[in-house]
Write a protein that holds these residues in place. Sequence first.
Motif, PDB file in Angstrom:
ATOM      1  N   HIS A 167       0.860  -1.191   0.000  1.00  0.00           N
ATOM      2  CA  HIS A 167       0.000   0.000   0.000  1.00  0.00           C
ATOM      3  C   HIS A 167       0.897   1.242   0.000  1.00  0.00           C
ATOM      4  O   HIS A 167       1.711   1.422   0.895  1.00  0.00           O
ATOM      5  CB  HIS A 167      -0.882  -0.053   1.259  1.00  0.00           C
ATOM      6  CG  HIS A 167      -1.868   1.069   1.381  1.00  0.00           C
ATOM      7  ND1 HIS A 167      -2.923   1.037   2.265  1.00  0.00           N
ATOM      8  CD2 HIS A 167      -1.975   2.273   0.746  1.00  0.00           C
ATOM      9  CE1 HIS A 167      -3.637   2.148   2.182  1.00  0.00           C
ATOM     10  NE2 HIS A 167      -3.068   2.921   1.258  1.00  0.00           N
ATOM     11  N   VAL A 168       0.731   2.086  -0.995  1.00  0.00           N
ATOM     12  CA  VAL A 168       1.438   3.366  -1.010  1.00  0.00           C
ATOM     13  C   VAL A 168       0.456   4.446  -0.592  1.00  0.00           C
ATOM     14  O   VAL A 168      -0.565   4.651  -1.258  1.00  0.00           O
ATOM     15  CB  VAL A 168       2.027   3.678  -2.412  1.00  0.00           C
ATOM     16  CG1 VAL A 168       2.768   5.017  -2.391  1.00  0.00           C
ATOM     17  CG2 VAL A 168       2.949   2.544  -2.870  1.00  0.00           C
ATOM     18  N   GLY A 199       6.580   3.558  11.155  1.00  0.00           N
ATOM     19  CA  GLY A 199       7.496   2.465  10.876  1.00  0.00           C
ATOM     20  C   GLY A 199       7.613   2.122   9.404  1.00  0.00           C
ATOM     21  O   GLY A 199       7.857   0.973   9.038  1.00  0.00           O
ATOM     22  N   MET A 200       7.388   3.113   8.556  1.00  0.00           N
ATOM     23  CA  MET A 200       7.547   2.849   7.121  1.00  0.00           C
ATOM     24  C   MET A 200       8.390   3.957   6.491  1.00  0.00           C
ATOM     25  O   MET A 200       8.483   5.055   7.042  1.00  0.00           O
ATOM     26  CB  MET A 200       6.183   2.750   6.432  1.00  0.00           C
ATOM     27  CG  MET A 200       5.353   4.017   6.478  1.00  0.00           C
ATOM     28  SD  MET A 200       3.741   3.734   5.687  1.00  0.00           S
ATOM     29  CE  MET A 200       2.741   4.888   6.599  1.00  0.00           C
ATOM     30  N   PRO A 201       8.972   3.659   5.343  1.00  0.00           N
ATOM     31  CA  PRO A 201       9.693   4.719   4.651  1.00  0.00           C
ATOM     32  C   PRO A 201       8.736   5.855   4.319  1.00  0.00           C
ATOM     33  O   PRO A 201       7.595   5.603   3.933  1.00  0.00           O
ATOM     34  CB  PRO A 201      10.200   4.051   3.361  1.00  0.00           C
ATOM     35  CG  PRO A 201      10.070   2.588   3.589  1.00  0.00           C
ATOM     36  CD  PRO A 201       8.985   2.395   4.596  1.00  0.00           C
ATOM     37  N   ALA A 202       9.187   7.082   4.499  1.00  0.00           N
ATOM     38  CA  ALA A 202       8.326   8.230   4.241  1.00  0.00           C
ATOM     39  C   ALA A 202       9.150   9.309   3.555  1.00  0.00           C
ATOM     40  O   ALA A 202      10.259   9.621   3.978  1.00  0.00           O
ATOM     41  CB  ALA A 202       7.734   8.757   5.537  1.00  0.00           C
ATOM     42  N   GLU A 203       8.581   9.851   2.502  1.00  0.00           N
ATOM     43  CA  GLU A 203       9.333  10.843   1.738  1.00  0.00           C
ATOM     44  C   GLU A 203       8.433  12.030   1.419  1.00  0.00           C
ATOM     45  O   GLU A 203       7.226  11.865   1.220  1.00  0.00           O
ATOM     46  CB  GLU A 203       9.831  10.210   0.433  1.00  0.00           C
ATOM     47  CG  GLU A 203      10.904  11.029  -0.231  1.00  0.00           C
ATOM     48  CD  GLU A 203      11.477  10.366  -1.493  1.00  0.00           C
ATOM     49  OE1 GLU A 203      12.086  11.080  -2.282  1.00  0.00           O
ATOM     50  OE2 GLU A 203      11.275   9.138  -1.678  1.00  0.00           O
ATOM     51  N   CYS A 204       9.026  13.204   1.368  1.00  0.00           N
ATOM     52  CA  CYS A 204       8.284  14.404   0.990  1.00  0.00           C
ATOM     53  C   CYS A 204       8.814  14.902  -0.345  1.00  0.00           C
ATOM     54  O   CYS A 204      10.030  14.999  -0.530  1.00  0.00           O
ATOM     55  CB  CYS A 204       8.463  15.477   2.064  1.00  0.00           C
ATOM     56  SG  CYS A 204       7.510  16.970   1.723  1.00  0.00           S
ATOM     57  N   VAL A 205       7.911  15.166  -1.295  1.00  0.00           N
ATOM     58  CA  VAL A 205       8.349  15.635  -2.613  1.00  0.00           C
ATOM     59  C   VAL A 205       7.579  16.888  -3.018  1.00  0.00           C
ATOM     60  O   VAL A 205       6.530  17.207  -2.438  1.00  0.00           O
ATOM     61  CB  VAL A 205       8.125  14.556  -3.708  1.00  0.00           C
ATOM     62  CG1 VAL A 205       8.969  13.327  -3.437  1.00  0.00           C
ATOM     63  CG2 VAL A 205       6.646  14.184  -3.827  1.00  0.00           C
ATOM     64  N   ARG A 223       8.688  -1.240  -4.314  1.00  0.00           N
ATOM     65  CA  ARG A 223       8.923  -1.854  -2.990  1.00  0.00           C
ATOM     66  C   ARG A 223       7.681  -2.635  -2.561  1.00  0.00           C
ATOM     67  O   ARG A 223       7.769  -3.763  -2.081  1.00  0.00           O
ATOM     68  CB  ARG A 223       9.251  -0.763  -1.960  1.00  0.00           C
ATOM     69  CG  ARG A 223       9.429  -1.314  -0.553  1.00  0.00           C
ATOM     70  CD  ARG A 223      10.168  -0.362   0.381  1.00  0.00           C
ATOM     71  NE  ARG A 223       9.740   1.005   0.265  1.00  0.00           N
ATOM     72  CZ  ARG A 223      10.542   2.031   0.043  1.00  0.00           C
ATOM     73  NH1 ARG A 223      11.836   1.850  -0.099  1.00  0.00           N
ATOM     74  NH2 ARG A 223      10.071   3.248  -0.037  1.00  0.00           N
ATOM     75  N   ALA A 224       6.517  -2.024  -2.753  1.00  0.00           N
ATOM     76  CA  ALA A 224       5.270  -2.685  -2.364  1.00  0.00           C
ATOM     77  C   ALA A 224       5.080  -3.973  -3.165  1.00  0.00           C
ATOM     78  O   ALA A 224       4.748  -5.031  -2.621  1.00  0.00           O
ATOM     79  CB  ALA A 224       4.096  -1.741  -2.579  1.00  0.00           C
ATOM     80  N   ARG A 225       5.329  -3.874  -4.474  1.00  0.00           N
ATOM     81  CA  ARG A 225       5.149  -5.047  -5.346  1.00  0.00           C
ATOM     82  C   ARG A 225       6.103  -6.169  -4.978  1.00  0.00           C
ATOM     83  O   ARG A 225       5.771  -7.351  -5.076  1.00  0.00           O
ATOM     84  CB  ARG A 225       5.401  -4.627  -6.801  1.00  0.00           C
ATOM     85  CG  ARG A 225       4.242  -4.935  -7.717  1.00  0.00           C
ATOM     86  CD  ARG A 225       4.560  -4.613  -9.158  1.00  0.00           C
ATOM     87  NE  ARG A 225       4.001  -3.346  -9.629  1.00  0.00           N
ATOM     88  CZ  ARG A 225       2.724  -3.117  -9.821  1.00  0.00           C
ATOM     89  NH1 ARG A 225       1.833  -4.040  -9.555  1.00  0.00           N
ATOM     90  NH2 ARG A 225       2.314  -1.950 -10.257  1.00  0.00           N
ATOM     91  N   ASP A 226       7.284  -5.780  -4.497  1.00  0.00           N
ATOM     92  CA  ASP A 226       8.300  -6.783  -4.140  1.00  0.00           C
ATOM     93  C   ASP A 226       8.122  -7.324  -2.726  1.00  0.00           C
ATOM     94  O   ASP A 226       8.982  -8.042  -2.214  1.00  0.00           O
ATOM     95  CB  ASP A 226       9.707  -6.171  -4.264  1.00  0.00           C
ATOM     96  CG  ASP A 226      10.055  -5.859  -5.709  1.00  0.00           C
ATOM     97  OD1 ASP A 226       9.376  -6.396  -6.607  1.00  0.00           O
ATOM     98  OD2 ASP A 226      10.990  -5.053  -5.942  1.00  0.00           O
ATOM     99  N   GLY A 227       7.036  -6.923  -2.082  1.00  0.00           N
ATOM    100  CA  GLY A 227       6.786  -7.454  -0.738  1.00  0.00           C
ATOM    101  C   GLY A 227       7.429  -6.645   0.368  1.00  0.00           C
ATOM    102  O   GLY A 227       7.525  -7.089   1.511  1.00  0.00           O
ATOM    103  N   GLY A 228       7.873  -5.429   0.039  1.00  0.00           N
ATOM    104  CA  GLY A 228       8.584  -4.595   1.019  1.00  0.00           C
ATOM    105  C   GLY A 228       7.693  -3.736   1.885  1.00  0.00           C
ATOM    106  O   GLY A 228       8.173  -2.909   2.658  1.00  0.00           O
ATOM    107  N   GLY A 229       6.372  -3.854   1.721  1.00  0.00           N
ATOM    108  CA  GLY A 229       5.450  -3.132   2.610  1.00  0.00           C
ATOM    109  C   GLY A 229       5.137  -1.717   2.155  1.00  0.00           C
ATOM    110  O   GLY A 229       5.481  -1.302   1.048  1.00  0.00           O
TER     111      GLY A 229
END
Lengths: 323, 348
Positions: A167-168, A199-205, A223-229
């Motif tokens: 989930h993005v 607890g997840m990667p977070a980025e501001c653009v 990352r999500a598609r590869d199972g990285g959450g």
Amino acid sequence: MPYQEEFLLRAYRSMRTIREFEERCIAEFMGGNVPGFVHASNGQEAIAVAACIDLSDSDIIGSTHRGHGHCIAKGCDIGGMMKEIMGRSTGLCKGKGGSMHIADIDKGMLGANAIVGGGPPLVNGAALASKTLGTKNVAISFNGDGSANQGTAMEAMNMAVVLQLPHVFIYENNGYAEGTAANYGLGCDSLTDRNAGFGMPAECVDGNDFFATYEAIKVATQRARDGGGPTSIEAKCVRFDGHFIGDPQLYRGKDEVKNARKNQDCLKIFRDRVIKEGWLKAAAMNAIDKEIKAEIEQAVADGLAAPHPDPATDLMSDVYCSY
Amino acid sequence: MTNNSNNAQVTGKTSIKTYRDAINDAIREEMRRDPTVIVLGEEVSGGAGCDGEDDAYGGVFGVTKGLMPEFGRERVIDTPISEAAIIGAAAGAANNGLRPIAELMFFDFIGVSFDQIFNQAAKFRYMFGGKSKTPMVIRGTVGGGWRAGAQHSSMLHSIVTHIAGLKVVMPSNAYDAKGLMVQAIRDDDPVIFLEHKVMYDNECEVPDEQYAIPFGEAAFPRQGKDVTIVAISNMVTHAIAAADLLAQEGISCDVIDPRTVSPMDDEAILESVEVTGRLVVVDEGNPRCGLASDIAGIVAEKGFHSLRAPIRTVTAPHTPVPFAPELEDAYLPNVDKVLAAVREVLGA
């Protein structure tokens, strides 16, 4: 050239279609051809397209009350959308949903949502289905700086981390939750830092920059598609119009919108960049502009000519599958 | 629109006021009188943290406009979009010395905050053995007619009426709206105050002074002997219009507006049916487990021997509120549907 010409033209076409669609929706609303409430997304096109351009129909998005752009970027038919927004029986939802509840499940568009924060838990469900069924589909929820403060959004983020869901979470931070400043409603200095705390990667653009937004979302989606959450992406952007069409926007500063339209227009920024880099020619984009104008003109004409629902047959249908 | 309430005991100066302004008046005067009254919700003032004008909205329908400039942001609090937190804060504050008026911009948003309403605020007093009080008001806009679609047009009053511990108020005109809001603020229990969004500009004569209308006392906007029509909220408008049309044919309708549906003035309805022997209930909510069937049930149980014809209810159909104007118009009860129901119970 880091991007294929076909990709750039597709991105531009999609962004321009949203802009033209929204501006025409505003005009048609003001002209009395669109009932109810309309929340336009003009100014925020780059984020919708950056998020959806690589997705397939089996990837899922969940949208907000400001959802026309997400629909278009995900491939919904603009004719069907215009008819829906006009409340016609041949619209995407047979005229039963309208602008705030527009959806197209066949396109992986899980729906606009008139409840702020209504979407992210549902999109977790779509992500859970993908994970459980092993489909490798990705789910993207669009959120605003307003929904960031709903418990539903926070619960969904935590659960997405716990279950490592594909989930993005995209937060379109346009500076306003309806008519309240984002920097008032968000108690923290940085929404991105807050979301990282789950607890997840977070980025501001910079959401006005298609390329920056696209690159960030691409990493998150892979990352999500590869199972990285899950990942949180906060995209700072500008809402060119009111919370709803007809909003007098008394709360906005003098010349704020004028300056934003001049300096922070994602479409202008895209055009300037691709011309400067020599990636696309202005003529190619101008030709697209012309085509889109005609397409939207046609969508409006078709919408106005489309049949109205018939209460005798349409009011009571679709409540249940069987009853 | 004239004052539909025959319970009106208007003394002193009056003004023609809208439903919107009558509610605003009630809140303003109570805030002047009682410093523990506060208002909180999304954009109850508007423009918080923005560079433009203050008090930009005064609530999305302008009901609380002007309160923030008079009482300040300490007492008129713009919140983030966080309905559960809004209602929870109001309930907690109500248990600790304040009298909060919390706004759910559209009452459809109770879904987001529902636990704080039905498991928390409604049950405190009972669970705590009568040792607490929760003097809070939850204001929300209900009803269709704005082409706002399924998630901004619901009634949902039957859901909160079902819950013990809550009081539910549904004014149908400006006079009642002011008096009932005053009572709601002064009441020591949690009160759900439902404003129908198509009525905000409806006007009637409203006293300038503060007055409280007690809960559980119906109003009788039209009196008659042939048929009882019970209607609530905006449906009272249709019931009165139908009654006036039928009066021209010599049919006299007893129109009852319960004004509050929890507590509800069952006696007034039963006494009326005792005379008329015929009952039509008009409710914009969905039909199943709804207020109309509740009222019909009360009369069937306690007034069965008065009835000379089957009870008829006029409600929305069992569907969500549709968006398309043709469908929404067909969905909503209207004067014609009330007329048809009255003729049916009369066997006419």
